[in-house]
Design a protein around this motif. Structure first.
Motif, PDB file in Angstrom:
ATOM      1  N   ARG A  55       0.815  -1.222   0.000  1.00 18.39           N
ATOM      2  CA  ARG A  55       0.000   0.000   0.000  1.00 18.39           C
ATOM      3  C   ARG A  55       0.847   1.269   0.000  1.00 18.39           C
ATOM      4  O   ARG A  55       0.332   2.349  -0.265  1.00 18.39           O
ATOM      5  CB  ARG A  55      -0.921   0.018   1.225  1.00 18.39           C
ATOM      6  CG  ARG A  55      -1.871  -1.162   1.280  1.00 18.39           C
ATOM      7  CD  ARG A  55      -2.652  -1.160   2.558  1.00 18.39           C
ATOM      8  NE  ARG A  55      -1.748  -1.344   3.707  1.00 18.39           N
ATOM      9  CZ  ARG A  55      -2.102  -1.220   4.973  1.00 18.39           C
ATOM     10  NH1 ARG A  55      -3.355  -0.900   5.281  1.00 18.39           N
ATOM     11  NH2 ARG A  55      -1.236  -1.426   5.948  1.00 18.39           N
ATOM     12  N   ILE A  56       2.133   1.126   0.309  1.00 23.90           N
ATOM     13  CA  ILE A  56       2.991   2.308   0.428  1.00 23.90           C
ATOM     14  C   ILE A  56       4.049   2.279  -0.658  1.00 23.90           C
ATOM     15  O   ILE A  56       4.775   1.303  -0.820  1.00 23.90           O
ATOM     16  CB  ILE A  56       3.660   2.373   1.816  1.00 23.90           C
ATOM     17  CG1 ILE A  56       2.595   2.453   2.911  1.00 23.90           C
ATOM     18  CG2 ILE A  56       4.611   3.569   1.898  1.00 23.90           C
ATOM     19  CD1 ILE A  56       3.138   2.435   4.328  1.00 23.90           C
ATOM     20  N   GLY A  57       4.116   3.387  -1.396  1.00 21.67           N
ATOM     21  CA  GLY A  57       5.148   3.542  -2.409  1.00 21.67           C
ATOM     22  C   GLY A  57       4.573   3.714  -3.809  1.00 21.67           C
ATOM     23  O   GLY A  57       3.527   3.168  -4.131  1.00 21.67           O
ATOM     24  N   LYS A  58       5.286   4.530  -4.581  1.00 18.74           N
ATOM     25  CA  LYS A  58       4.943   4.765  -5.975  1.00 18.74           C
ATOM     26  C   LYS A  58       6.186   4.480  -6.809  1.00 18.74           C
ATOM     27  O   LYS A  58       7.245   5.049  -6.553  1.00 18.74           O
ATOM     28  CB  LYS A  58       4.508   6.211  -6.162  1.00 18.74           C
ATOM     29  CG  LYS A  58       3.217   6.540  -5.462  1.00 18.74           C
ATOM     30  CD  LYS A  58       2.942   8.009  -5.289  1.00 18.74           C
ATOM     31  CE  LYS A  58       2.881   8.807  -6.533  1.00 18.74           C
ATOM     32  NZ  LYS A  58       2.360  10.168  -6.323  1.00 18.74           N
ATOM     33  N   SER A  59       6.058   3.600  -7.777  1.00 18.54           N
ATOM     34  CA  SER A  59       7.193   3.240  -8.621  1.00 18.54           C
ATOM     35  C   SER A  59       7.642   4.458  -9.422  1.00 18.54           C
ATOM     36  O   SER A  59       6.818   5.214  -9.939  1.00 18.54           O
ATOM     37  CB  SER A  59       6.808   2.101  -9.564  1.00 18.54           C
ATOM     38  OG  SER A  59       7.904   1.775 -10.371  1.00 18.54           O
ATOM     39  N   ILE A  60       8.952   4.629  -9.529  1.00 29.79           N
ATOM     40  CA  ILE A  60       9.491   5.756 -10.293  1.00 29.79           C
ATOM     41  C   ILE A  60       9.997   5.303 -11.661  1.00 29.79           C
ATOM     42  O   ILE A  60      10.573   6.066 -12.387  1.00 29.79           O
ATOM     43  CB  ILE A  60      10.625   6.469  -9.515  1.00 29.79           C
ATOM     44  CG1 ILE A  60      11.715   5.478  -9.124  1.00 29.79           C
ATOM     45  CG2 ILE A  60      10.052   7.180  -8.302  1.00 29.79           C
ATOM     46  CD1 ILE A  60      12.939   6.107  -8.513  1.00 29.79           C
ATOM     47  N   LEU A  61       9.771   4.053 -11.989  1.00 27.66           N
ATOM     48  CA  LEU A  61      10.205   3.530 -13.289  1.00 27.66           C
ATOM     49  C   LEU A  61       9.137   3.716 -14.334  1.00 27.66           C
ATOM     50  O   LEU A  61       8.006   3.773 -14.125  1.00 27.66           O
ATOM     51  CB  LEU A  61      10.564   2.047 -13.178  1.00 27.66           C
ATOM     52  CG  LEU A  61      11.751   1.742 -12.268  1.00 27.66           C
ATOM     53  CD1 LEU A  61      11.991   0.241 -12.234  1.00 27.66           C
ATOM     54  CD2 LEU A  61      12.993   2.457 -12.743  1.00 27.66           C
TER      55      LEU A  61
END
Length: 117
Positions: free
Chosen positions: A111-117
């Motif tokens: 639930r935590i985190g947003k991919s930067i790729l």
């Protein structure tokens, strides 16, 4: 510029993190994910604290874990439901909740985190 709420860095140990300045705030990355932003600024102090990167579909379950969680206040004081959720530095249980969020990050909570790729 000094990193606010630097106890977060200790709480995330031993995972490897990267910290990058971002618009007068500090972004914390774990692997390819942006997980937190640390903010303590004079402008819009109601947004000071630890921002949790998430998606709107996770808001309700995160609020169950963090009843003090709230949306970021936008321009002109309007509350916008954004992907970012705030653990406000003015809340009584701020540090306790931030430590709990760090524990979830160390467990790779989806639930935590947003991919930067």
């Amino acid at each position: 510029m000094e990193i606010p709420f630097n106890f977060v860095i200790d709480q995330l140990f031993p995972i490897q993190i990267r910290i990058k300045p971002m618009f007068g705030m500090f972004a914390i990355y774990v692997g390819d994910k942006l997980v937190l932003i640390l903010r303590k600024r004079d402008k819009n102090p109601e947004n000071n604290g630890v921002w949790i990167a998430t998606n709107k579909n996770h808001h309700q379950s995160l609020i169950q874990d963090f009843p003090i969680l709230k949306s970021i206040t936008g321009i002109m004081g309007k509350i916008d439901e954004t992907k970012w959720q705030l653990l406000s530095s003015t809340d009584e249980d701020f540090e306790e909740n931030v430590i709990k969020a760090c524990e979830l990050i160390k467990k790779n909570d989806p639930r935590i985190g947003k991919s930067i790729l």
